[in-house]
Design a protein around this motif. Structure first.
Motif, short mmCIF file in Angstrom:
data_model
loop_
_atom_site.label_atom_id
_atom_site.label_comp_id
_atom_site.label_asym_id
_atom_site.label_seq_id
_atom_site.Cartn_x
_atom_site.Cartn_y
_atom_site.Cartn_z
N PHE A 1 22.01 -12.78 -10.96
CA PHE A 1 20.73 -13.62 -11.45
C PHE A 1 21.46 -14.56 -12.27
CE2 PHE A 1 19.05 -9.62 -10.16
CZ PHE A 1 17.79 -9.93 -9.50
N LYS A 2 20.93 -15.99 -12.39
CA LYS A 2 21.44 -16.84 -13.21
C LYS A 2 20.38 -16.63 -14.41
CE LYS A 2 22.48 -20.07 -9.62
NZ LYS A 2 22.37 -21.43 -8.97
N PRO A 3 20.75 -17.19 -15.58
CA PRO A 3 19.91 -17.19 -16.77
C PRO A 3 18.60 -17.69 -16.66
CG PRO A 3 22.17 -17.72 -17.40
CD PRO A 3 21.98 -17.74 -15.84
N ASP A 4 18.53 -18.71 -15.94
CA ASP A 4 17.02 -19.33 -15.66
C ASP A 4 16.27 -18.39 -14.72
OD1 ASP A 4 15.10 -21.80 -15.54
OD2 ASP A 4 15.43 -21.48 -13.60
N THR A 5 16.75 -17.72 -13.93
CA THR A 5 16.11 -16.93 -12.80
C THR A 5 15.60 -15.85 -13.83
OG1 THR A 5 17.16 -17.44 -11.10
CG2 THR A 5 15.92 -15.35 -10.80
N ILE A 6 16.41 -15.20 -14.65
CA ILE A 6 16.14 -14.05 -15.54
C ILE A 6 15.10 -14.24 -16.56
CG2 ILE A 6 16.84 -12.54 -17.24
CD1 ILE A 6 19.64 -12.57 -16.19
N ALA A 7 14.87 -15.70 -17.00
CA ALA A 7 13.55 -16.09 -17.77
C ALA A 7 12.80 -16.06 -17.16
CB ALA A 7 14.35 -17.67 -18.17
N ARG A 8 12.59 -16.60 -15.96
CA ARG A 8 11.29 -16.59 -14.89
C ARG A 8 10.81 -15.30 -14.74
NH1 ARG A 8 11.13 -22.03 -12.41
NH2 ARG A 8 12.84 -23.13 -12.96
N ILE A 9 11.70 -14.39 -14.43
CA ILE A 9 11.18 -12.98 -14.03
C ILE A 9 10.52 -12.38 -15.49
CG2 ILE A 9 11.75 -10.58 -13.73
CD1 ILE A 9 12.35 -12.43 -11.32
N PRO B 1 -5.31 -9.67 -12.54
CA PRO B 1 -3.74 -10.16 -12.17
C PRO B 1 -3.59 -11.03 -10.96
CG PRO B 1 -3.70 -8.03 -11.47
CD PRO B 1 -5.30 -8.29 -12.04
N PRO B 2 -2.49 -11.85 -10.91
CA PRO B 2 -2.57 -12.73 -9.87
C PRO B 2 -1.86 -11.94 -8.71
CG PRO B 2 -0.69 -13.24 -11.35
CD PRO B 2 -1.61 -12.32 -11.88
N LEU B 3 -2.25 -12.45 -7.47
CA LEU B 3 -1.49 -11.71 -6.37
C LEU B 3 0.19 -11.96 -6.35
CD1 LEU B 3 -3.63 -13.11 -3.53
CD2 LEU B 3 -3.77 -10.85 -4.42
N LEU B 4 0.98 -10.95 -5.75
CA LEU B 4 2.23 -11.09 -5.81
C LEU B 4 2.81 -12.68 -5.59
CD1 LEU B 4 4.92 -9.42 -6.57
CD2 LEU B 4 4.95 -8.98 -4.07
N GLN C 1 5.09 -17.98 -7.04
CA GLN C 1 4.56 -19.29 -7.36
C GLN C 1 4.61 -19.85 -8.61
OE1 GLN C 1 1.23 -20.85 -5.12
NE2 GLN C 1 2.37 -22.88 -4.86
N GLN C 2 3.72 -19.06 -9.46
CA GLN C 2 3.78 -19.61 -10.85
C GLN C 2 5.00 -19.88 -11.66
OE1 GLN C 2 0.48 -17.58 -13.41
NE2 GLN C 2 -0.46 -17.06 -11.31
N VAL C 3 5.78 -18.65 -11.51
CA VAL C 3 7.05 -18.68 -12.14
C VAL C 3 8.30 -19.42 -11.30
CG1 VAL C 3 6.40 -16.96 -13.30
CG2 VAL C 3 7.89 -16.58 -11.26
N GLY C 4 7.96 -19.86 -10.17
CA GLY C 4 9.05 -20.69 -9.74
C GLY C 4 10.15 -20.02 -8.89
N VAL C 5 10.01 -18.65 -8.56
CA VAL C 5 10.81 -17.82 -7.56
C VAL C 5 10.26 -17.55 -6.42
CG1 VAL C 5 12.08 -17.39 -9.75
CG2 VAL C 5 10.22 -15.76 -8.95
N SER C 6 11.04 -16.78 -5.52
CA SER C 6 10.51 -16.36 -4.34
C SER C 6 10.01 -14.89 -4.50
CB SER C 6 11.58 -16.23 -3.34
OG SER C 6 12.65 -15.38 -3.54
N VAL C 7 8.91 -14.54 -3.62
CA VAL C 7 8.54 -13.15 -3.42
C VAL C 7 9.77 -12.07 -3.75
CG1 VAL C 7 7.30 -11.34 -2.61
CG2 VAL C 7 6.31 -13.69 -2.76
N LEU D 1 11.54 -12.13 -7.11
CA LEU D 1 10.64 -11.64 -8.10
C LEU D 1 10.64 -10.09 -7.97
CD1 LEU D 1 8.39 -12.03 -10.35
CD2 LEU D 1 6.66 -12.00 -8.67
N GLN D 2 10.68 -9.56 -6.71
CA GLN D 2 10.73 -8.10 -6.69
C GLN D 2 12.16 -7.61 -7.06
OE1 GLN D 2 9.58 -8.21 -2.39
NE2 GLN D 2 7.63 -7.16 -2.86
N ARG D 3 13.09 -8.18 -6.73
CA ARG D 3 14.36 -7.82 -7.07
C ARG D 3 14.51 -7.82 -8.27
NH1 ARG D 3 18.05 -11.32 -5.76
NH2 ARG D 3 19.73 -9.99 -6.17
N GLY D 4 13.91 -8.92 -9.05
CA GLY D 4 14.45 -9.13 -10.54
C GLY D 4 13.56 -8.09 -11.49
#
Length: 340
Positions: A227-235, A249-252, A257-263, A266-269
């Motif tokens: 994971f890149k630092p930017d991706t970790i911050a998004r998680i 809560p929002p749907l998965l 989409q709100q945090v700018g990563v794929s589903v 997000l799940q892996r994170g």
């Protein structure tokens, strides 16, 4: 100084806060006697009330106690800066951030290596009392200890001493021993030189506890494999969104989409960072919130279920019992006396 208000939230820069502190008179704190190596600083009236106690225990070791209750929501914008070794243990309240750090509070402490800190926004909430003990140590001092010990050697040093690179941050679970040490430091039984030596000993005992966690492969936020630092911050941002929107809560797919990563990311994170699924985290937060509301005794079980986002009472009762081994009704009726 130019103070900014956004939707009733006060926004301060670090220079704004420094200027406000200079204008704030020294507070009077009942039953607090200062030694010569201590300095008392008041909380600017515009943000709240309280004080901080700052002391230089020895060359390279600074200790801070802070007790503040906020009058209003406010945010502190901190630019990128050189960062020492630091750890903070919270005795009450929570500290919120934009996306660099998770929410910090009584259950999770903050431990940082040295290096460059990215810019971040720190947030505090009106009506919340935040008390904490924080320690800053110059990296050269700690490095001199580790150089003498081949056991820790390069692995821990690589994590803690980043020089001109981005620093590493850790968020250890606060153990009863850590919390007890922080409380002992807040109310030391000595005065003068004896107090100074006592506090130094407690500081290095806490350092030892944190180093032990790192040596046991505690993963820092910036060095999670894959994971890149930017991706970790998004998680972490996704986690905060869930925490603040438990009822609806929002749907998965919406959250991703709100945090700018794929589903999938997000799940892996969530699995890698928090050792749970997105839904598992949401459920745990809802149930923790439900337990707190039931403990207060101000709501019926059905009201609590609605407040934490359960539309079906039976689903809420089943989830609560799976988690805690007791139904919400039993908990509310007083069996909580035997619970945890």
């Amino acid at each position: 100084m130019h103070l900014v208000h956004s939707s009733m939230t006060l926004i301060l820069s670090q220079s704004d806060l420094d200027e406000l502190h200079q204008q704030t008179p020294q507070p009077q704190v009942q039953n607090l006697v200062l030694d010569s190596f201590e300095r008392l600083e008041g909380v600017p009236e515009i943000v709240g009330r309280g004080y901080s106690r700052n002391m230089n225990l020895s060359p390279g070791v600074c200790l801070y106690f802070s007790d503040c209750e906020c009058h209003q929501d406010w945010m502190l914008k901190t630019p990128a800066h050189d960062h020492p070794i630091q750890f903070t243990i919270f005795l009450s309240g929570f500290l919120y951030f934009d996306d660099l750090h998770p929410i910090l509070g009584e259950t999770h402490s903050y431990f940082s290596g040295s290096g460059i800190s990215p810019s971040y926004i720190e947030k505090r909430q009106a009506g919340e009392r935040l008390t904490f003990v924080s320690v800053e140590i110059e990296p050269e001092l700690l490095d001199s200890f580790l150089l003498e010990d081949g056991q820790y050697s390069s692995d821990v040093q690589k994590l803690l001493f980043k020089g001109e690179d981005w620093k590493n941050s850790f968020y250890p679970t606060v153990t009863p021993a850590m919390r007890s040490l922080a409380q002992q430091m807040w109310n030391p039984p000595y005065r003068g030189a004896a107090k100074r030596m006592y506090l130094q000993a407690k500081v290095f005992e806490l350092v030892a506890m944190h180093l032990d966690l790192i040596a046991s492969d505690q993963q820092p936020i910036y060095e999670l494999p894959g994971f890149k630092p930017d991706t970790i911050a998004r998680i972490h941002h996704a986690k905060e969104i869930l925490t603040t929107q438990l009822e609806h809560p929002p749907l998965l797919c919406e959250l991703a989409q709100q945090v700018g990563v794929s589903v999938r990311t997000l799940q892996r994170g969530f699995s890698a960072l928090f050792n749970t699924t997105v839904m598992g985290y949401l459920t745990q937060q809802r149930l923790d919130n439900a337990q707190r509301l039931l403990r207060q005794g101000d709501h019926k079980v059905s009201e609590v279920a609605n407040l934490v986002g359960y539309s079906h009472l039976s689903h809420f009762a089943a989830a609560f019992k799976r988690q805690y081994g007791i139904t919400p009704s039993q908990y509310l009726a007083g069996e909580k006396a035997f619970f945890g």
